[in-house]
Each structure stands twice: as C-alpha cells, then as structure tokens.
Design a protein around this motif. Structure first.
Motif, PDB file in Angstrom:
ATOM      1  N   THR A   1       0.797  -1.091   0.130  1.00  0.00           N
ATOM      2  CA  THR A   1      -0.021  -0.073  -0.090  1.00  0.00           C
ATOM      3  C   THR A   1       0.754   1.250   0.009  1.00  0.00           C
ATOM      4  O   THR A   1       0.637   2.339  -0.697  1.00  0.00           O
ATOM      5  N   LEU A   2       1.986   1.168   0.826  1.00  0.00           N
ATOM      6  CA  LEU A   2       2.895   2.274   0.790  1.00  0.00           C
ATOM      7  C   LEU A   2       3.442   2.545  -0.332  1.00  0.00           C
ATOM      8  O   LEU A   2       3.795   3.743  -0.889  1.00  0.00           O
ATOM      9  N   TRP A   3       3.901   1.636  -1.100  1.00  0.00           N
ATOM     10  CA  TRP A   3       4.564   1.858  -2.283  1.00  0.00           C
ATOM     11  C   TRP A   3       3.489   2.316  -3.153  1.00  0.00           C
ATOM     12  O   TRP A   3       3.934   3.102  -4.312  1.00  0.00           O
ATOM     13  N   ALA A   4       2.322   1.789  -3.298  1.00  0.00           N
ATOM     14  CA  ALA A   4       1.486   2.365  -4.503  1.00  0.00           C
ATOM     15  C   ALA A   4       1.169   3.941  -4.214  1.00  0.00           C
ATOM     16  O   ALA A   4       0.977   4.752  -5.177  1.00  0.00           O
ATOM     17  N   ALA A   5       1.313   4.441  -2.957  1.00  0.00           N
ATOM     18  CA  ALA A   5       1.105   5.712  -2.529  1.00  0.00           C
ATOM     19  C   ALA A   5       2.248   6.652  -2.554  1.00  0.00           C
ATOM     20  O   ALA A   5       2.282   7.561  -1.666  1.00  0.00           O
ATOM     21  N   ARG A   6       3.136   6.366  -3.253  1.00  0.00           N
ATOM     22  CA  ARG A   6       4.504   6.796  -3.250  1.00  0.00           C
ATOM     23  C   ARG A   6       4.667   8.289  -3.700  1.00  0.00           C
ATOM     24  O   ARG A   6       5.473   8.738  -3.860  1.00  0.00           O
ATOM     25  N   ASN A   7       3.508   8.569  -4.889  1.00  0.00           N
ATOM     26  CA  ASN A   7       3.695   9.787  -5.391  1.00  0.00           C
ATOM     27  C   ASN A   7       3.664  11.249  -4.709  1.00  0.00           C
ATOM     28  O   ASN A   7       4.381  11.934  -5.128  1.00  0.00           O
ATOM     29  N   GLY A   8       3.276  11.070  -3.455  1.00  0.00           N
ATOM     30  CA  GLY A   8       3.526  12.046  -2.490  1.00  0.00           C
ATOM     31  C   GLY A   8       4.855  12.450  -2.225  1.00  0.00           C
ATOM     32  O   GLY A   8       5.337  13.594  -2.018  1.00  0.00           O
ATOM     33  N   VAL A   9       5.407  11.452  -1.890  1.00  0.00           N
ATOM     34  CA  VAL A   9       6.979  11.445  -1.431  1.00  0.00           C
ATOM     35  C   VAL A   9       7.906  11.847  -2.585  1.00  0.00           C
ATOM     36  O   VAL A   9       8.667  12.718  -2.474  1.00  0.00           O
ATOM     37  N   LEU A  10       7.558  11.321  -3.766  1.00  0.00           N
ATOM     38  CA  LEU A  10       8.222  11.583  -4.991  1.00  0.00           C
ATOM     39  C   LEU A  10       8.141  13.247  -5.219  1.00  0.00           C
ATOM     40  O   LEU A  10       8.951  13.792  -5.701  1.00  0.00           O
ATOM     41  N   ALA A  11       6.904  13.644  -5.313  1.00  0.00           N
ATOM     42  CA  ALA A  11       6.699  15.059  -5.504  1.00  0.00           C
ATOM     43  C   ALA A  11       7.456  15.732  -4.422  1.00  0.00           C
ATOM     44  O   ALA A  11       7.769  16.930  -5.022  1.00  0.00           O
ATOM     45  N   SER A  12       7.482  15.380  -3.347  1.00  0.00           N
ATOM     46  CA  SER A  12       8.208  16.455  -2.267  1.00  0.00           C
ATOM     47  C   SER A  12       9.891  16.327  -2.564  1.00  0.00           C
ATOM     48  O   SER A  12      10.310  17.302  -2.290  1.00  0.00           O
ATOM     49  N   TRP A  13      10.153  15.088  -3.136  1.00  0.00           N
ATOM     50  CA  TRP A  13      11.889  15.123  -3.478  1.00  0.00           C
ATOM     51  C   TRP A  13      12.053  15.813  -4.920  1.00  0.00           C
ATOM     52  O   TRP A  13      13.097  16.530  -5.019  1.00  0.00           O
ATOM     53  N   PHE A  14      11.395  15.418  -5.739  1.00  0.00           N
ATOM     54  CA  PHE A  14      11.857  15.851  -7.419  1.00  0.00           C
ATOM     55  C   PHE A  14      10.918  16.919  -7.740  1.00  0.00           C
ATOM     56  O   PHE A  14      11.116  17.125  -8.946  1.00  0.00           O
ATOM     57  N   GLY A  15       9.943  17.683  -7.087  1.00  0.00           N
ATOM     58  CA  GLY A  15       9.108  18.680  -7.699  1.00  0.00           C
ATOM     59  C   GLY A  15       7.623  18.249  -7.910  1.00  0.00           C
ATOM     60  O   GLY A  15       7.533  16.944  -8.089  1.00  0.00           O
ATOM     61  N   ASP A  16       6.703  18.858  -7.658  1.00  0.00           N
ATOM     62  CA  ASP A  16       5.424  18.550  -7.518  1.00  0.00           C
ATOM     63  C   ASP A  16       4.727  18.818  -9.043  1.00  0.00           C
ATOM     64  O   ASP A  16       4.611  20.123  -9.244  1.00  0.00           O
ATOM     65  N   PRO A  17       4.418  18.022  -9.784  1.00  0.00           N
ATOM     66  CA  PRO A  17       3.828  18.373 -11.022  1.00  0.00           C
ATOM     67  C   PRO A  17       2.376  18.621 -10.918  1.00  0.00           C
ATOM     68  O   PRO A  17       1.639  18.719 -11.938  1.00  0.00           O
ATOM     69  N   THR A  18       1.557  18.499  -9.806  1.00  0.00           N
ATOM     70  CA  THR A  18       0.046  18.820  -9.679  1.00  0.00           C
ATOM     71  C   THR A  18      -0.130  19.860 -10.296  1.00  0.00           C
ATOM     72  O   THR A  18      -1.417  19.763 -11.047  1.00  0.00           O
ATOM     73  N   GLY A  19       0.237  21.053 -10.440  1.00  0.00           N
ATOM     74  CA  GLY A  19      -0.249  22.200 -10.509  1.00  0.00           C
ATOM     75  C   GLY A  19      -0.534  22.123 -12.473  1.00  0.00           C
ATOM     76  O   GLY A  19      -1.554  22.446 -13.013  1.00  0.00           O
ATOM     77  N   ARG A  20       0.613  21.568 -12.956  1.00  0.00           N
ATOM     78  CA  ARG A  20       0.529  21.692 -14.324  1.00  0.00           C
ATOM     79  C   ARG A  20      -0.465  20.477 -14.584  1.00  0.00           C
ATOM     80  O   ARG A  20      -1.298  20.733 -15.756  1.00  0.00           O
ATOM     81  N   THR A  21      -0.603  19.331 -14.158  1.00  0.00           N
ATOM     82  CA  THR A  21      -1.620  18.399 -14.342  1.00  0.00           C
ATOM     83  C   THR A  21      -2.906  19.049 -14.282  1.00  0.00           C
ATOM     84  O   THR A  21      -3.992  18.863 -14.901  1.00  0.00           O
ATOM     85  N   ARG A  22      -3.256  19.741 -13.242  1.00  0.00           N
ATOM     86  CA  ARG A  22      -4.564  20.193 -12.797  1.00  0.00           C
ATOM     87  C   ARG A  22      -4.989  21.025 -13.967  1.00  0.00           C
ATOM     88  O   ARG A  22      -5.892  21.184 -14.259  1.00  0.00           O
ATOM     89  N   SER A  23      -3.735  21.922 -14.351  1.00  0.00           N
ATOM     90  CA  SER A  23      -4.197  22.843 -15.280  1.00  0.00           C
ATOM     91  C   SER A  23      -4.792  22.467 -16.773  1.00  0.00           C
ATOM     92  O   SER A  23      -5.561  22.703 -17.558  1.00  0.00           O
ATOM     93  N   ARG A  24      -4.137  21.295 -16.991  1.00  0.00           N
ATOM     94  CA  ARG A  24      -4.439  20.368 -18.041  1.00  0.00           C
ATOM     95  C   ARG A  24      -5.883  19.843 -18.086  1.00  0.00           C
ATOM     96  O   ARG A  24      -6.609  20.054 -18.975  1.00  0.00           O
ATOM     97  N   TRP A  25      -6.180  19.379 -16.786  1.00  0.00           N
ATOM     98  CA  TRP A  25      -7.693  18.837 -16.620  1.00  0.00           C
ATOM     99  C   TRP A  25      -8.665  20.080 -16.897  1.00  0.00           C
ATOM    100  O   TRP A  25      -9.796  19.700 -17.348  1.00  0.00           O
ATOM    101  N   VAL A  26      -8.398  21.053 -16.126  1.00  0.00           N
ATOM    102  CA  VAL A  26      -9.232  22.237 -16.374  1.00  0.00           C
ATOM    103  C   VAL A  26      -9.336  22.946 -17.576  1.00  0.00           C
ATOM    104  O   VAL A  26     -10.512  22.952 -18.092  1.00  0.00           O
ATOM    105  N   ALA A  27      -8.413  22.984 -18.489  1.00  0.00           N
ATOM    106  CA  ALA A  27      -8.366  23.143 -19.888  1.00  0.00           C
ATOM    107  C   ALA A  27      -9.216  22.303 -20.774  1.00  0.00           C
ATOM    108  O   ALA A  27     -10.071  22.768 -21.589  1.00  0.00           O
TER     109      ALA A  27
END
Length: 500
Positions: free
Chosen positions: A40-66
């Motif tokens: 379960t922890l491995w499947a939910a790893r993206n939060g840790v990866l975002a904190s280490w290597f940069g958070d892509p959420t804003g760009r992905t969210r912008s694409r969803w909204v567009a």
C-alpha cells in the motif's frame, strides 16, 4: 436527543452496547486498506516523490481544467443552483476506505441528512490511490440511498493516479489526458517519472455498473473541475484542490481571488485545514500570498473554512477584525482515526481550551489507542486504559478539568502516566519538549490505527449545515458503529454563525 460523548461514556460508544446495522450495507468481500502494508505504501509513493523531485500537480490540474473548459464546462467554474434562502447541506471528509469505519457512518448520515439539498466530500474520496474501480464499493455503494447530488474536492490520495478516477466520476466522465512529451534525461522530472505510480490500463472497467447504484436524476451532479464554487441560496460555497502537498498553484490562486470577491457570504471547503492540531497552516499560493489571506480579508465575507485530510473533528473560532471565522477540521467520514489526544493544550490565534472543540474527546482518543496497541502488542493488561483513566490523565497533562465528569474521577497512576507518554499524549506548551513534537507526528501519521479497527466505537463524524438569510447553523454528528448512535446520531458540537 441522545447523549453525546460530552455527556456520558455510553454516549461516546463505550460499554456493552448493541452493534449497529451498518454491516448489512457492506459488500460480502472487503478489500481492507492497511497503511502498515508495504504494498500500500509503495502504491501511494507519489506524494513522497513530489516532495523530493518537484510537484507536477499544478501543471496536471491546469491540463484537466483546460480540457473541461474546452468540453463546455463554465470557465468561471461556478455552479448555479436554485436552492431557496432556507436550505441545508452535508459535509463529510476523508471517506473512502470501503471498510467498517466508512460504512458505520452511513446509517447516521442518512438519518441526519434528511431534507438536505446536496452533500460535499472534503478530501480523499478514495483510498489508497484513487483508482476508478474502487468507486463502486467506496463511493457509489455506501451513498446509494442518499437522494441528492454529491460534489467533491480531491485529497492527496485522489491524486496518486493523477486524478483520473476523480475526474471520470465527478466531471462528466472526463477522458484521459493526452500524454506529455518525455522530460529531459537526468532532470528531476525525469527521475520522478521513472518511479511515478500510474493507473493500470484496465482500470475503470466496472465504472458503468457501479454508476447504476446512484443513477436517479435527483442524485446527479456534474462539476466543472477539481475546484469550483456553488452559489446556493444566500451563500457561496467554494471548494479548492490542494493537490499532493497541500498547496495552491498560481492559476487556481487567481481563480480563488476572483470568486472570493463580492457580497455573498462564503464558506471555504479545502483538502488541507488552515488550523489543525493547535497550529496555523495558511496554505501557500504559488507566486505569493496564502489561502488564509483571502479568507481573512473582510471584503470577502468568509464565515468558515472547513478542511479534510485529518481524520477527526476540530473547531477553532478565530477573531479577525472584530468578527469570528470558524476554522473547522472535518475528516472523520470513514478513514482510520487520527488521534486527538496528541493535540497539546490549545493556544493559537487567541483561541484557548475554553473555545476549542474536538471529537473524539482527547480522553476517548487515548483510551482508543491504548486498547489498539494493547491488542497489537499483546500487552492488554499493561496498555489498555479505561475511558475514565484516560480522561483523568489527559486532564492532568493539559491542566484542565475533565471534559466528561460522569461518576467519580479515576486515580492517575504511574502506569497511566507511562501509557500516556508512550502514546504521545499532548500537554501544556511550556512543558512540551522538542522531542515530543516528532513523537506526536509519528503516532498521528505512521502508527495510526488504519484497518486494524473493526469494532466500535469508531469515533467517526460528519457535518450538517442549515442555512438561512440570517445565519448558518453548523452541527457535528458522531457515528460510533453502535446501534444507539445510528438511530439517533448525537450532536458533538454546534455553532450558529451569523451572516450579517
């Protein structure tokens, strides 16, 4: 009205009470979510990866909204409803683990929600990673008998598969996003992409069948994206998406500044609470400023800010320029319980213990955890505290009278003090060492009860808000998994917020 946890131990769900009927609502086979499971922890790893290597959420969210705007969703992202000046709606947060604690909320929720116009899920609709095919047992089935629309804002767990399941369910079956160009080799984005968790190609095969459980016209709702505003009666309800790391991107920040303008009284619903565990978390906006700056601006007329993510109930009535804004944590809708006994004596923004409210009560939280770890460690005689013992030692540590004073006070012994220390119980700020702060973090995050709790009381909760042209009445209802609280959900907290 039935007793609450502030009245009696039985009102809190302790004792030899009759278990509720919620198990009849559950599927025969339940996939139990355990946050102690490495898979379960491995499947939910993206939060840790975002904190280490940069958070892509804003760009992905912008694409969803567009994509949603191109498909015809309103660019202003405002849902216009025709609710009267007197109406009610529900708020329930962090719901979707799909096991006993989630389904134990449902009977009381259906009882207390009678006559409401809609509901809002505040954060983490689906655990552990927001899979589309998990919506059947974790959203459509539990709320199939709620005969009104349900809107939602995503939490960090809904983002662990790039929000695909959330967008399909709540945003008119939005199609998948087009793939992006590969990142530059050896860049931070490239390193992140190597480990990034993505949805299984076959995910979503069962969604059409699951939708049949909430298929009546009265239940339908389509929202313009992961963040939105609802104009309902005399108020505007604004839902914001705080992504993986609890922040707001610049595009959403500009939108929030715009929809916060105007004379309508406003209620914010957010995936990251602004006051929680005795601390202020104003939620930064990319490019400058914070969400709380906008909430505090008197021209915006915010009445309350309700956040999910933390799996309990807390309320902080903060005085701002001669008015009171109610900052609320409401994440007790179904996931494992985050402890309240780790909250130190409250002194933040001029809110003290006299004004602060939480559920479960700290003593009940400590008794709950002591029972849990007594079972896990097979040290029940040492670890397990009665609710009276836990209430007494919490009162001593915080320097306050016991919240529930039913019967003679229990004696505080060396053992009860030891267990309170081991389980990270909070105390007075002047007596709290730096070491105790990480201890509380460990107990509220790493060693949370998770799916090990399958017998009442569960200490779940949800909100009902009754709106009139003069006020908003906010009530927190409890759900313990016991039949008594199913038949007559107790009110654990109540406040009337004037609109003028």
């Amino acid at each position: 009205m039935s007793d609450s946890s502030r009245d009696t131990a039985e009102g809190a769900g302790w004792g030899t009470l009759e278990h509720g009927e919620y198990k009849h609502l559950m599927p025969h086979q339940v996939d139990k979510v355990s946050w102690l499971n490495p898979k379960t922890l491995w499947a939910a790893r993206n939060g840790v990866l975002a904190s280490w290597f940069g958070d892509p959420t804003g760009r992905t969210r912008s694409r969803w909204v567009a994509q949603r705007t191109a498909a015809g969703a309103p660019a202003a992202k405002v849902i216009q409803r025709d609710d009267p000046d007197h109406f009610s709606f529900m708020v329930i947060g962090d719901t979707g683990e799909g096991d006993d604690p989630q389904y134990a909320v449902v009977p009381g929720f259906l009882k207390a929600s009678q006559g409401t116009k809609f509901a809002v899920i505040a954060s983490d609709v689906i655990y552990p990673v927001g899979r589309t095919d998990d919506y059947g047992t974790k959203f459509f089935r539990p709320y199939q008998d709620y005969q009104a629309p349900i809107y939602a804002i995503p939490g960090n767990h809904d983002w662990y598969e790039d929000l695909g399941g959330f967008m399909r369910v709540f945003c008119d079956d939005a199609p998948p996003l087009a793939p992006q160009p590969a990142p530059r080799p050896l860049s931070r984005a490239w390193l992140r992409s190597l480990l990034w968790h993505r949805p299984h190609p076959a995910d979503g095969q069962h969604l059409t069948e699951a939708r049949k459980l909430r298929s009546s016209p009265a239940q339908q709702a389509v929202q313009p994206g992961p963040y939105w505003a609802i104009d309902a009666g005399p108020v505007r309800i604004i839902g914001i998406d705080t992504g993986l790391l609890g922040t707001i991107d610049a595009e959403q920040g500009a939108w929030l500044r715009e929809v916060s303008k105007g004379p309508l009284p406003k209620i914010l619903v957010t995936g990251s609470p602004l006051y929680v565990d005795g601390e202020h978390h104003p939620c930064p906006i990319e490019g400058g400023g914070t969400v709380d700056d906008l909430v505090r601006d008197p021209d915006h007329r915010y009445l309350a800010a309700i956040g999910g993510d933390i799996h309990n109930y807390q309320r902080y009535p903060v005085q701002v320029d001669g008015r009171t804004i109610q900052y609320v944590v409401s994440g007790g809708g179904g996931a494992f319980m985050h402890a309240t006994h780790t909250i130190p004596r409250v002194s933040v923004a001029n809110v003290t213990e006299q004004e602060f409210r939480c559920y479960p009560l700290r003593g009940d939280s400590l008794a709950f955890y002591s029972r849990l770890y007594g079972h896990r460690l097979r040290l029940r005689r040492l670890f397990t505290l009665t609710e009276a013992e836990a209430t007494a030692v919490v009162a001593e540590r915080l320097g306050i009278p016991p919240t529930r004073t039913q019967g003679p006070a229990a004696r505080v012994t060396r053992r009860t003090r030891l267990i309170a220390n081991l389980l990270g119980a909070g105390g007075r700020p002047e007596r709290t060492s730096r070491f105790r702060l990480p201890v509380r973090k460990i107990y509220t995050q790493l060693f949370s009860p998770s799916s090990a709790t399958y017998s009442p009381p569960f200490f779940k909760c949800f909100l009902r808000l009754d709106v009139t042209p003069e006020s908003v009445r906010l009530r927190c209802f409890a759900a313990t998994g016991n039949r008594a609280q199913e038949l007559d959900p107790p009110v654990e907290d109540e406040v009337v917020i004037p609109l003028t």
